[in-house]
Motif scaffolding. Structure first.
Motif, PDB file in Angstrom:
ATOM      1  N   GLU A  73       6.178   5.784   5.484  1.00 34.63           N
ATOM      2  CA  GLU A  73       6.475   5.614   3.798  1.00 34.63           C
ATOM      3  C   GLU A  73       6.784   4.669   3.400  1.00 34.63           C
ATOM      4  O   GLU A  73       7.469   3.851   3.857  1.00 34.63           O
ATOM      5  CB  GLU A  73       7.124   6.605   3.623  1.00 34.63           C
ATOM      6  CG  GLU A  73       6.512   8.375   3.848  1.00 34.63           C
ATOM      7  CD  GLU A  73       7.530   9.552   3.154  1.00 34.63           C
ATOM      8  OE1 GLU A  73       8.591   8.843   3.352  1.00 34.63           O
ATOM      9  OE2 GLU A  73       6.622  10.150   4.013  1.00 34.63           O
ATOM     10  N   VAL A  74       6.253   3.668   1.940  1.00 31.17           N
ATOM     11  CA  VAL A  74       7.055   3.372   1.102  1.00 31.17           C
ATOM     12  C   VAL A  74       8.624   3.534   0.768  1.00 31.17           C
ATOM     13  O   VAL A  74       8.113   4.630   0.065  1.00 31.17           O
ATOM     14  CB  VAL A  74       6.080   2.369   0.055  1.00 31.17           C
ATOM     15  CG1 VAL A  74       6.442   1.091  -0.526  1.00 31.17           C
ATOM     16  CG2 VAL A  74       4.879   2.141   1.154  1.00 31.17           C
ATOM     17  N   VAL A  75       9.295   3.012   1.051  1.00 28.29           N
ATOM     18  CA  VAL A  75      11.092   3.061   0.170  1.00 28.29           C
ATOM     19  C   VAL A  75      10.907   2.169  -1.087  1.00 28.29           C
ATOM     20  O   VAL A  75      10.849   2.563  -2.365  1.00 28.29           O
ATOM     21  CB  VAL A  75      11.953   3.287   1.239  1.00 28.29           C
ATOM     22  CG1 VAL A  75      13.263   3.009  -0.065  1.00 28.29           C
ATOM     23  CG2 VAL A  75      11.581   3.427   2.088  1.00 28.29           C
ATOM     24  N   ASN A  76      10.893   0.299  -1.117  1.00 30.04           N
ATOM     25  CA  ASN A  76      10.509  -0.357  -2.415  1.00 30.04           C
ATOM     26  C   ASN A  76       9.406  -1.063  -2.117  1.00 30.04           C
ATOM     27  O   ASN A  76       9.355  -1.471  -1.369  1.00 30.04           O
ATOM     28  CB  ASN A  76      12.360  -0.403  -2.699  1.00 30.04           C
ATOM     29  CG  ASN A  76      12.136  -1.311  -3.725  1.00 30.04           C
ATOM     30  OD1 ASN A  76      11.716  -0.888  -4.937  1.00 30.04           O
ATOM     31  ND2 ASN A  76      13.054  -2.222  -3.243  1.00 30.04           N
ATOM     32  N   VAL A  77       9.004  -2.031  -3.447  1.00 33.81           N
ATOM     33  CA  VAL A  77       8.448  -2.752  -3.444  1.00 33.81           C
ATOM     34  C   VAL A  77       8.749  -3.812  -4.166  1.00 33.81           C
ATOM     35  O   VAL A  77       8.868  -3.399  -5.544  1.00 33.81           O
ATOM     36  CB  VAL A  77       6.903  -3.101  -3.533  1.00 33.81           C
ATOM     37  CG1 VAL A  77       5.832  -4.082  -3.688  1.00 33.81           C
ATOM     38  CG2 VAL A  77       6.125  -1.407  -2.463  1.00 33.81           C
ATOM     39  N   SER A  78       9.349  -5.050  -3.785  1.00 31.88           N
ATOM     40  CA  SER A  78      10.716  -6.166  -4.982  1.00 31.88           C
ATOM     41  C   SER A  78       8.834  -6.821  -5.544  1.00 31.88           C
ATOM     42  O   SER A  78       7.524  -6.784  -5.619  1.00 31.88           O
ATOM     43  CB  SER A  78      11.014  -7.134  -4.411  1.00 31.88           C
ATOM     44  OG  SER A  78      10.487  -7.446  -2.946  1.00 31.88           O
ATOM     45  N   GLN A  97       6.778 -11.256  -0.790  1.00 33.84           N
ATOM     46  CA  GLN A  97       7.041  -9.988  -1.584  1.00 33.84           C
ATOM     47  C   GLN A  97       7.290  -9.376  -0.126  1.00 33.84           C
ATOM     48  O   GLN A  97       7.133  -9.684   0.829  1.00 33.84           O
ATOM     49  CB  GLN A  97       5.982  -8.983  -2.034  1.00 33.84           C
ATOM     50  CG  GLN A  97       6.122  -7.763  -2.718  1.00 33.84           C
ATOM     51  CD  GLN A  97       4.973  -7.913  -3.506  1.00 33.84           C
ATOM     52  OE1 GLN A  97       3.278  -7.819  -2.257  1.00 33.84           O
ATOM     53  NE2 GLN A  97       4.571  -6.697  -4.027  1.00 33.84           N
ATOM     54  N   GLN A  98       8.617  -7.999  -0.981  1.00 35.71           N
ATOM     55  CA  GLN A  98       9.182  -7.777   0.076  1.00 35.71           C
ATOM     56  C   GLN A  98       8.977  -6.127   0.201  1.00 35.71           C
ATOM     57  O   GLN A  98       9.356  -5.498  -0.432  1.00 35.71           O
ATOM     58  CB  GLN A  98      10.865  -8.252   0.214  1.00 35.71           C
ATOM     59  CG  GLN A  98      11.385  -7.109   1.345  1.00 35.71           C
ATOM     60  CD  GLN A  98      12.854  -7.369   1.560  1.00 35.71           C
ATOM     61  OE1 GLN A  98      14.017  -7.465   1.192  1.00 35.71           O
ATOM     62  NE2 GLN A  98      13.226  -8.308   3.144  1.00 35.71           N
ATOM     63  N   ILE A  99       8.536  -5.736   1.326  1.00 38.17           N
ATOM     64  CA  ILE A  99       8.096  -4.058   1.249  1.00 38.17           C
ATOM     65  C   ILE A  99       9.381  -3.307   1.731  1.00 38.17           C
ATOM     66  O   ILE A  99       9.009  -3.929   3.770  1.00 38.17           O
ATOM     67  CB  ILE A  99       6.957  -3.727   1.918  1.00 38.17           C
ATOM     68  CG1 ILE A  99       6.117  -4.911   0.709  1.00 38.17           C
ATOM     69  CG2 ILE A  99       6.616  -2.449   2.116  1.00 38.17           C
ATOM     70  CD1 ILE A  99       4.803  -4.781   1.549  1.00 38.17           C
ATOM     71  N   ILE A 100       9.625  -2.027   1.589  1.00 35.39           N
ATOM     72  CA  ILE A 100      10.946  -1.517   2.539  1.00 35.39           C
ATOM     73  C   ILE A 100      10.392  -0.294   2.995  1.00 35.39           C
ATOM     74  O   ILE A 100       9.245   0.404   2.042  1.00 35.39           O
ATOM     75  CB  ILE A 100      12.327  -1.342   2.149  1.00 35.39           C
ATOM     76  CG1 ILE A 100      13.301  -2.292   1.905  1.00 35.39           C
ATOM     77  CG2 ILE A 100      13.079  -0.438   2.633  1.00 35.39           C
ATOM     78  CD1 ILE A 100      13.824  -2.582   1.073  1.00 35.39           C
ATOM     79  N   VAL A 101      10.381   0.044   4.294  1.00 34.05           N
ATOM     80  CA  VAL A 101       9.378   1.201   4.941  1.00 34.05           C
ATOM     81  C   VAL A 101      10.107   1.967   5.448  1.00 34.05           C
ATOM     82  O   VAL A 101      11.296   1.835   6.354  1.00 34.05           O
ATOM     83  CB  VAL A 101       8.046   0.671   5.682  1.00 34.05           C
ATOM     84  CG1 VAL A 101       6.970  -0.033   4.995  1.00 34.05           C
ATOM     85  CG2 VAL A 101       8.337  -0.483   6.664  1.00 34.05           C
ATOM     86  N   SER A 102       9.896   2.666   5.473  1.00 35.05           N
ATOM     87  CA  SER A 102      10.123   4.140   6.509  1.00 35.05           C
ATOM     88  C   SER A 102       9.653   4.883   7.348  1.00 35.05           C
ATOM     89  O   SER A 102       8.378   5.830   6.764  1.00 35.05           O
ATOM     90  CB  SER A 102      11.330   5.140   6.132  1.00 35.05           C
ATOM     91  OG  SER A 102      12.050   5.759   6.464  1.00 35.05           O
TER      92      SER A 102
END
Length: 141
Positions: A73-78, A97-102
């Motif tokens: 799952e994608v938590v945040n996309v810069s 670009q930074q993507i935070i996943v979980s």
């Protein structure tokens, strides 16, 4: 011998042109960690680099939705951060670009390559390498 020299010259020239064309735009993706526990977050950094001399270059970044795969799952996309050339970094343009996943289930997961379309050439996208996550359960008392 003259024919062999001509063939060698043309093969070298074509090989060089293909190699230099492939080196015009470089992409990469990096995970800040490859091992995490269920529910922890990982950062995926996507980097793109190209020469500012390439005029009229139209780059389409991959569209990031709510998930990268069924379980990731994608938590945040810069937003995409762009650094233009100056005196210290020659003629290169850098984008990031930074993507935070979980992930909420233990196991081994593959993040597929991120594909970039250059100048509407959808038949030959440039892709990052795939990334791999190892997700462990949380130890209980």
């Amino acid at each position: 011998m003259k024919i062999n020299k001509n063939i060698f010259f043309w093969l070298f020239t074509v090989g060089f042109l293909l190699f230099s064309k492939a080196q015009e735009v470089r992409v990469d993706a990096v995970l800040d960690t490859s091992k995490l526990r269920i529910g922890e977050q990982a950062k995926v950094d996507i980097y793109l680099e190209y020469d500012s001399k390439l005029k009229g270059l139209n780059i389409f970044w991959p569209q990031i939705g709510d998930t990268l795969t069924e379980k990731i799952e994608v938590v945040n996309v810069s937003p995409i951060d762009t650094t233009f050339p100056n005196k210290t970094n020659s003629t290169k343009i850098f984008q990031h670009q930074q993507i935070i996943v979980s992930v909420y289930d233990s196991g081994f997961y593959s993040i597929p390559p991120f594909k970039f379309v250059i100048n509407n050439d959808t038949a030959h996208p440039i892709a990052t390498r795939p990334l791999f996550l190892e997700v462990h359960t949380v130890p209980t008392d």
